[in-house]
Write a protein that holds these residues in place. Structure first.
Motif, short mmCIF file in Angstrom:
data_model
loop_
_atom_site.label_atom_id
_atom_site.label_comp_id
_atom_site.label_asym_id
_atom_site.label_seq_id
_atom_site.Cartn_x
_atom_site.Cartn_y
_atom_site.Cartn_z
N ALA A 65 0.84 -1.20 0.00
CA ALA A 65 0.00 0.00 0.00
C ALA A 65 0.87 1.26 0.00
O ALA A 65 0.57 2.24 -0.70
CB ALA A 65 -0.92 -0.01 1.22
N THR A 66 1.97 1.24 0.75
CA THR A 66 2.88 2.38 0.78
C THR A 66 3.53 2.59 -0.58
O THR A 66 3.62 3.72 -1.07
CB THR A 66 3.96 2.17 1.86
N ALA A 69 0.92 3.98 -2.94
CA ALA A 69 0.54 5.36 -2.64
C ALA A 69 1.65 6.34 -3.00
O ALA A 69 1.37 7.43 -3.53
CB ALA A 69 0.19 5.49 -1.16
N PHE A 113 -4.94 4.03 -5.35
CA PHE A 113 -4.11 5.20 -5.09
C PHE A 113 -3.70 5.92 -6.37
O PHE A 113 -2.72 6.64 -6.38
CB PHE A 113 -2.84 4.78 -4.34
N ALA A 116 -2.85 9.54 -6.07
CA ALA A 116 -1.93 9.94 -5.00
C ALA A 116 -0.47 9.79 -5.40
O ALA A 116 0.38 10.54 -4.93
CB ALA A 116 -2.20 9.10 -3.76
N ALA A 117 -0.15 8.85 -6.26
CA ALA A 117 1.26 8.59 -6.57
C ALA A 117 1.74 9.48 -7.69
O ALA A 117 1.04 9.75 -8.65
CB ALA A 117 1.43 7.13 -6.96
N THR A 120 3.08 6.51 -11.11
CA THR A 120 2.14 5.42 -10.86
C THR A 120 2.42 4.17 -11.67
O THR A 120 1.66 3.24 -11.61
CB THR A 120 0.69 5.89 -11.17
#
Length: 130
Positions: A65-66, A69, A113, A116-117, A120
């Protein structure tokens, strides 16, 4: 009236069966002060394999997930910055290195996400890591 007596009998039978299963792994006999010999199951400490597996899976999902994101560029930069720190930070950097399972989890979570990234494209980052 038989129903009232059946419940305590079933409970006692369950306790006896549970103790019998425990004593199948080994038991110790002791002589009490009153001369009564009692058998008690030996205590066996077992390693919590299921719990450790759950912790490992949750840690990989957290790393995925990190990575999803932050994006692979920012994630690699932060791990590199951790590697420059003291001993505990270097251990953290080692644990946070993306491996196959982390990259797989990040690919699955990437649509969550997407905005957010900054970078990506985890697909191309994993190909360059290999």
């Amino acid at each position: 009236m038989p129903e009232v007596q059946a419940e305590p009998f079933d409970e006692r039978l369950g306790r006896i069966q549970k103790r019998h299963r425990k004593m199948a792994d080994g038991y110790v006999t002791r002589l009490g002060k009153d001369g009564l010999i009692t058998a008690r199951p030996t205590r066996r400490i077992r390693f919590p394999w299921k719990f450790m597996l759950l912790i490992a899976v949750l840690f990989i999902l957290f790393k995925g997930a990190t990575l999803a994101a932050l994006g692979p560029g920012s994630y690699a930069e932060r791990v590199a910055r951790l590697a420059q720190g003291n001993g505990s930070e270097r251990i953290g950097a080692f644990l946070m290195q993306p491996e196959v399972a982390t990259i797989w989890a990040a690919r699955l979570m990437q649509p969550l996400f997407l905005g957010a990234a900054e970078d990506t494209d985890i697909q191309s980052a994993s190909a360059s890591d290999s």
